[in-house]
Design an enzyme around this catalytic site. Sequence first.
Site, PDB file in Angstrom:
ATOM      1  N   SER A 219       3.642  -2.037  10.363  1.00 24.69           N
ATOM      2  CA  SER A 219       5.094  -2.051  10.574  1.00 24.69           C
ATOM      3  C   SER A 219       5.772  -3.352  10.146  1.00 24.69           C
ATOM      4  CB  SER A 219       5.441  -1.705  12.032  1.00 24.69           C
ATOM      5  OG  SER A 219       5.008  -0.387  12.332  1.00 24.69           O
TER       6      SER A 219
ATOM      7  N   LYS B 260       0.035   4.285  -0.248  1.00 22.61           N
ATOM      8  CA  LYS B 260      -0.639   5.461   0.354  1.00 22.61           C
ATOM      9  C   LYS B 260      -0.434   6.679  -0.543  1.00 22.61           C
ATOM     10  CE  LYS B 260      -0.285   3.206   4.781  1.00 22.61           C
ATOM     11  NZ  LYS B 260      -0.217   3.289   6.228  1.00 22.61           N
TER      12      LYS B 260
ATOM     13  N   ASN C 186       0.859  -1.191   0.000  1.00 23.25           N
ATOM     14  CA  ASN C 186       0.000   0.000   0.000  1.00 23.25           C
ATOM     15  C   ASN C 186       0.896   1.242   0.000  1.00 23.25           C
ATOM     16  OD1 ASN C 186      -1.819   2.029   0.439  1.00 23.25           O
ATOM     17  ND2 ASN C 186      -2.477   1.315   2.469  1.00 23.25           N
TER      18      ASN C 186
ATOM     19  N   GLY D 218       2.665   2.393  10.724  1.00 21.32           N
ATOM     20  CA  GLY D 218       3.624   3.477  10.540  1.00 21.32           C
ATOM     21  C   GLY D 218       4.350   3.888  11.818  1.00 21.32           C
TER      22      GLY D 218
ATOM     23  N   GLU E  11      -6.973   4.556   7.879  1.00 22.50           N
ATOM     24  CA  GLU E  11      -6.792   5.983   7.545  1.00 22.50           C
ATOM     25  C   GLU E  11      -8.046   6.529   6.863  1.00 22.50           C
ATOM     26  OE1 GLU E  11      -3.075   5.453   5.510  1.00 22.50           O
ATOM     27  OE2 GLU E  11      -2.157   4.919   7.425  1.00 22.50           O
TER      28      GLU E  11
ATOM     29  N   GLU F 242      -5.132  -4.941  10.696  1.00 22.57           N
ATOM     30  CA  GLU F 242      -4.127  -3.894  10.868  1.00 22.57           C
ATOM     31  C   GLU F 242      -4.423  -3.117  12.155  1.00 22.57           C
ATOM     32  OE1 GLU F 242      -2.143  -2.588   6.893  1.00 22.57           O
ATOM     33  OE2 GLU F 242      -3.952  -1.416   7.180  1.00 22.57           O
TER      34      GLU F 242
ATOM     35  N   HIS G  52      -9.630   0.923   5.051  1.00 24.03           N
ATOM     36  CA  HIS G  52      -8.335   1.135   5.720  1.00 24.03           C
ATOM     37  C   HIS G  52      -8.545   2.104   6.888  1.00 24.03           C
ATOM     38  CE1 HIS G  52      -4.226   2.411   6.490  1.00 24.03           C
ATOM     39  NE2 HIS G  52      -3.835   1.304   5.854  1.00 24.03           N
TER      40      HIS G  52
HETATM   41  P1  13P Z   1       3.113   0.419   7.658  1.00 27.30           P
HETATM   42  O1  13P Z   1       3.635  -0.852   7.067  1.00 27.30           O
HETATM   43  O2  13P Z   1       3.829   1.645   7.185  1.00 27.30           O
HETATM   44  O3  13P Z   1       2.990   0.331   9.148  1.00 27.30           O
HETATM   45  O4  13P Z   1       1.613   0.615   7.104  1.00 27.30           O
HETATM   46  C1  13P Z   1       0.729  -0.448   7.185  1.00 27.30           C
HETATM   47  C2  13P Z   1      -0.480  -0.107   6.413  1.00 27.30           C
HETATM   48  O5  13P Z   1      -1.243   0.770   6.782  1.00 27.30           O
HETATM   49  C3  13P Z   1      -0.718  -0.844   5.167  1.00 27.30           C
HETATM   50  O6  13P Z   1      -2.014  -0.649   4.698  1.00 27.30           O
END
Ligand code: 13P
Length: 259
Positions: free
Chosen positions: A219, A8, A6, A178, A95, A172, A93
Amino acid sequence: MIIAGNWKMNPDHQAAAALLDALSAYTPDPNSTCKIVCFPPACYFSMANQALASSAVSWGAQNCHQEASGAFTGEISSQMIKEQGGSWVILGHSERRQYFAETDALVSQKIVAALQSGLKPILCVGEPEEVRNNGHQDSFTQSQLEKSLDLVAQMTPDAQKTALAQLVIAYEPVWAIGTGKVASLQDIEAMHQGLLQKMDALFGAHLPEAGVPILYGGSVNDTNAADILGLKPVSGALVGGASLKLDAFLSICRIAEEE
Ligand code: 13P
């Protein structure tokens, strides 16, 4: 195994072109059934489709609208993603839930839209930190799962079987995204097992024989991937930050191919 990257709202044009170029050259182990998918921002769909057209790597979108078309300024439909050559879409997701107020009910509509267009949805669920601190992570995440699949649960048995055969779930935990704070192996295993049991309770005999794959995200990197992907109820990873680092992402793909 499924390894999903992803991106983003990253990277810039030049970096995206470089990532796609390298992914297009990825040669999978012929004995592996591992699927590799990247999720670029919409402005790179056409570039992704061209680069990956005859490669082993597929691509998808990070979101879609629930309607097929209409006056929804700034939005993209599942049909448009499909027409551009995409085959996957990430839905719900954290976010999107946090910054764009997406509810389980909306995610449920988006899942139906994606399925109708022939896209494979990755439904994301996961608890925020305060929920885990209160010990309510199981009920919170399983309720997200149930409500986000509400419209699938209302389908006829045949339609439900077809839908579930396309579905992928990603666990997740919000506090692990992140942050570098990866969930412990015990926690990942327990959460995935709980989600599998919930899917069984919700859909029973309509589930595909091998079950619905559940990916872990939060992560994941090339150092922790082997341990996480080695857990029995983990069917792959949804990778954020490390999917932008070519060497790290390719290492995770190679690790997955060995599972
Ligand atoms: P990270 O791997 O940067 O923690 O992000 C995970 C994520 O949100 C994947 O959709």
